[in-house]
Design a protein around this motif. Structure first.
Motif, PDB file in Angstrom:
ATOM      1  N   GLN A 271       4.797   7.622 -51.570  1.00  0.00           N
ATOM      2  CA  GLN A 271       5.286   6.549 -52.432  1.00  0.00           C
ATOM      3  C   GLN A 271       6.733   6.159 -52.159  1.00  0.00           C
ATOM      4  N   PHE A 272       7.518   7.015 -51.527  1.00  0.00           N
ATOM      5  CA  PHE A 272       8.866   6.615 -51.158  1.00  0.00           C
ATOM      6  C   PHE A 272       9.180   6.956 -49.692  1.00  0.00           C
ATOM      7  N   GLN A 273       8.150   6.925 -48.872  1.00  0.00           N
ATOM      8  CA  GLN A 273       8.346   7.138 -47.438  1.00  0.00           C
ATOM      9  C   GLN A 273       8.873   5.857 -46.799  1.00  0.00           C
ATOM     10  N   THR A 274      10.046   5.929 -46.192  1.00  0.00           N
ATOM     11  CA  THR A 274      10.660   4.775 -45.534  1.00  0.00           C
ATOM     12  C   THR A 274      10.282   4.765 -44.058  1.00  0.00           C
ATOM     13  N   LEU A 275      10.711   3.723 -43.373  1.00  0.00           N
ATOM     14  CA  LEU A 275      10.429   3.635 -41.932  1.00  0.00           C
ATOM     15  C   LEU A 275      11.085   4.781 -41.172  1.00  0.00           C
ATOM     16  N   GLY A 276      12.293   5.155 -41.588  1.00  0.00           N
ATOM     17  CA  GLY A 276      12.953   6.283 -40.935  1.00  0.00           C
ATOM     18  C   GLY A 276      12.188   7.571 -41.112  1.00  0.00           C
ATOM     19  N   LEU A 277      11.646   7.787 -42.316  1.00  0.00           N
ATOM     20  CA  LEU A 277      10.848   8.989 -42.557  1.00  0.00           C
ATOM     21  C   LEU A 277       9.543   8.954 -41.778  1.00  0.00           C
ATOM     22  N   TYR A 278       8.919   7.785 -41.694  1.00  0.00           N
ATOM     23  CA  TYR A 278       7.656   7.682 -40.969  1.00  0.00           C
ATOM     24  C   TYR A 278       7.880   7.918 -39.472  1.00  0.00           C
ATOM     25  N   LEU A 279       8.973   7.418 -38.950  1.00  0.00           N
ATOM     26  CA  LEU A 279       9.324   7.683 -37.551  1.00  0.00           C
ATOM     27  C   LEU A 279       9.484   9.177 -37.324  1.00  0.00           C
ATOM     28  N   TYR A 280      10.210   9.829 -38.225  1.00  0.00           N
ATOM     29  CA  TYR A 280      10.430  11.274 -38.102  1.00  0.00           C
ATOM     30  C   TYR A 280       9.110  12.041 -38.195  1.00  0.00           C
ATOM     31  N   GLU A 281       8.239  11.617 -39.092  1.00  0.00           N
ATOM     32  CA  GLU A 281       6.956  12.299 -39.252  1.00  0.00           C
ATOM     33  C   GLU A 281       6.105  12.187 -37.985  1.00  0.00           C
ATOM     34  N   GLN A 282       6.073  10.992 -37.401  1.00  0.00           N
ATOM     35  CA  GLN A 282       5.271  10.807 -36.194  1.00  0.00           C
ATOM     36  C   GLN A 282       5.849  11.558 -35.002  1.00  0.00           C
ATOM     37  N   GLY A 283       7.174  11.555 -34.865  1.00  0.00           N
ATOM     38  CA  GLY A 283       7.784  12.148 -33.675  1.00  0.00           C
ATOM     39  C   GLY A 283       8.004  13.638 -33.758  1.00  0.00           C
ATOM     40  N   TRP A 284       8.474  14.129 -34.911  1.00  0.00           N
ATOM     41  CA  TRP A 284       8.891  15.528 -34.981  1.00  0.00           C
ATOM     42  C   TRP A 284       7.975  16.392 -35.821  1.00  0.00           C
ATOM     43  N   LEU A 287       4.400  15.157 -33.564  1.00  0.00           N
ATOM     44  CA  LEU A 287       4.751  15.337 -32.148  1.00  0.00           C
ATOM     45  C   LEU A 287       4.280  14.184 -31.258  1.00  0.00           C
ATOM     46  N   HIS A 288       4.033  13.006 -31.845  1.00  0.00           N
ATOM     47  CA  HIS A 288       3.628  11.837 -31.066  1.00  0.00           C
ATOM     48  C   HIS A 288       4.886  11.034 -30.705  1.00  0.00           C
ATOM     49  N   LEU A 289       5.490  11.375 -29.586  1.00  0.00           N
ATOM     50  CA  LEU A 289       6.765  10.759 -29.221  1.00  0.00           C
ATOM     51  C   LEU A 289       6.593   9.281 -28.877  1.00  0.00           C
ATOM     52  N   GLY A 290       5.474   8.906 -28.278  1.00  0.00           N
ATOM     53  CA  GLY A 290       5.246   7.507 -27.941  1.00  0.00           C
ATOM     54  C   GLY A 290       5.129   6.633 -29.178  1.00  0.00           C
ATOM     55  N   ARG A 291       4.386   7.107 -30.183  1.00  0.00           N
ATOM     56  CA  ARG A 291       4.255   6.331 -31.419  1.00  0.00           C
ATOM     57  C   ARG A 291       5.599   6.228 -32.138  1.00  0.00           C
ATOM     58  N   ALA A 292       6.340   7.330 -32.164  1.00  0.00           N
ATOM     59  CA  ALA A 292       7.651   7.305 -32.806  1.00  0.00           C
ATOM     60  C   ALA A 292       8.582   6.323 -32.112  1.00  0.00           C
ATOM     61  N   SER A 293       8.502   6.255 -30.802  1.00  0.00           N
ATOM     62  CA  SER A 293       9.330   5.312 -30.057  1.00  0.00           C
ATOM     63  C   SER A 293       8.952   3.873 -30.390  1.00  0.00           C
TER      64      SER A 293
END
Length: 320
Positions: A271-284, A287-293
């Motif tokens: 409910q309060f996940q921002t784009l920065g948090l979603y990027l972090y979730e995907q990449g770190w 572990l999907h570095l391509g999606r995070a990029s």
């Protein structure tokens, strides 16, 4: 006279190469020293700004995992097209816009009011200016952890104040609007003083003659503020709106720590996940570095659109 001239001529000839060398060195210094002074910035920008940007763009076109970053599989624009059908991406985008509006509008309004108060001659004005800037100097972690305690469901001071006023307790971390308001409160607390000092500097540049003319015309202090101060601050207000929008798009630390640092999901229902948090979730986390990029470049493109729209509005305003 002739003998003296013959004796001095070789010495003058010997000094001429030294003078020529100093003159040449001076010209080189004048021509190349400015480039040498600014070179460190461009070197650091190339190493820590340009190279990561280009590498992220290249990784966004590949399927690559953080566990094996050297193994890349070309997928073209697949990572970007997947975002179009990714409900979590659009949820994060909506949350980012909502939290950005909830934090930016009150933040700038309060900052404008504080700057107007500080612009008057007050006793201990330096103390108040430093006090206003203190939240900006506070670390994100310390500020967010304090607000987590304040917005606690069972023993938080905010719910205690609400119950004292006759209202029911609010689950600030699990409610959608409630959690976004709580995260926005952290942003407002941290950045209001920073923007207030920017507005204060701009107010002090407004000519006193404008206020004197308005006072002679019978304008009250409120009308002077509305019709003299605010129009004079229009470029500064525009600048702070753009900077605050960029900051809201990159919001990361506050929502991450408000969730207790347990995960980057931004709450149990995102409910309060921002784009920065979603990027972090995907990449770190995933572990999907391509999606995070791809998410990082989507954020970059969004900021370019915002900057272009702001520049267009500014150009139309200047042409009136």
């Amino acid at each position: 006279m002739t003998d003296e001239t013959v004796v001095l001529a070789p010495a003058a000839t010997a000094r001429r190469p030294a003078r020529d060398w100093r003159s040449r060195r001076y010209r080189w210094d004048v021509r190349w020293s400015p480039y040498a002074f600014v070179a460190p910035f461009f070197l650091f920008f190339a190493a820590f700004g340009l190279f990561p940007l280009l590498y992220t763009g290249w990784a966004a076109l590949h399927q690559v995992e953080l566990t094996d970053p050297d193994s890349m599989t070309w997928v073209g624009l697949k990572n970007f097209t997947r975002l179009w059908d990714d409900e979590f991406f659009w949820n994060a985008l909506r949350n980012t816009v909502t939290i950005g509006l909830l934090s930016t509008v009150p933040q700038l309004a309060i900052a404008l009011g504080l700057a107007h108060l500080l612009n008057h001659r007050l006793r201990g004005s330096t103390f108040f200016r430093v006090a206003v800037l203190t939240p900006y100097a506070t670390s994100v972690a310390a500020a967010t952890l304090v607000f987590v305690l304040l917005f606690g469901r069972d023993y938080g001071m905010v719910n205690w104040a609400l119950s004292t006023a006759g209202f029911g307790a609010v689950d600030w971390q699990n409610g959608t609007l409630a959690s976004q308001l709580a995260v926005s409160a952290i942003v407002i607390w941290r950045w209001t003083g920073y923007n207030a000092l920017i507005y204060l500097a701009a107010m002090q540049a407004v000519p006193d003659e404008l206020y004197e003319s308005a006072a002679l015309d019978g304008a009250s202090p409120w009308r002077q503020f509305v019709h003299v101060t605010v129009p004079s601050l229009r470029p500064t207000i525009f600048f702070t709106c753009v900077v605050s929008t960029i900051g809201a798009t990159q919001l990361f630390g506050e929502p991450l720590l408000f969730n207790g640092g347990a995960a980057a999901t931004g709450g149990s229902d995102h409910q309060f996940q921002t784009l920065g948090l979603y990027l972090y979730e995907q990449g770190w986390v995933n572990l999907h570095l391509g999606r995070a990029s791809a998410i990082a470049w989507a954020m970059f493109l969004i900021l370019l659109v915002v900057a272009g729209a702001a520049r267009l509005l500014r150009g139309r305003e200047a042409s009136r």
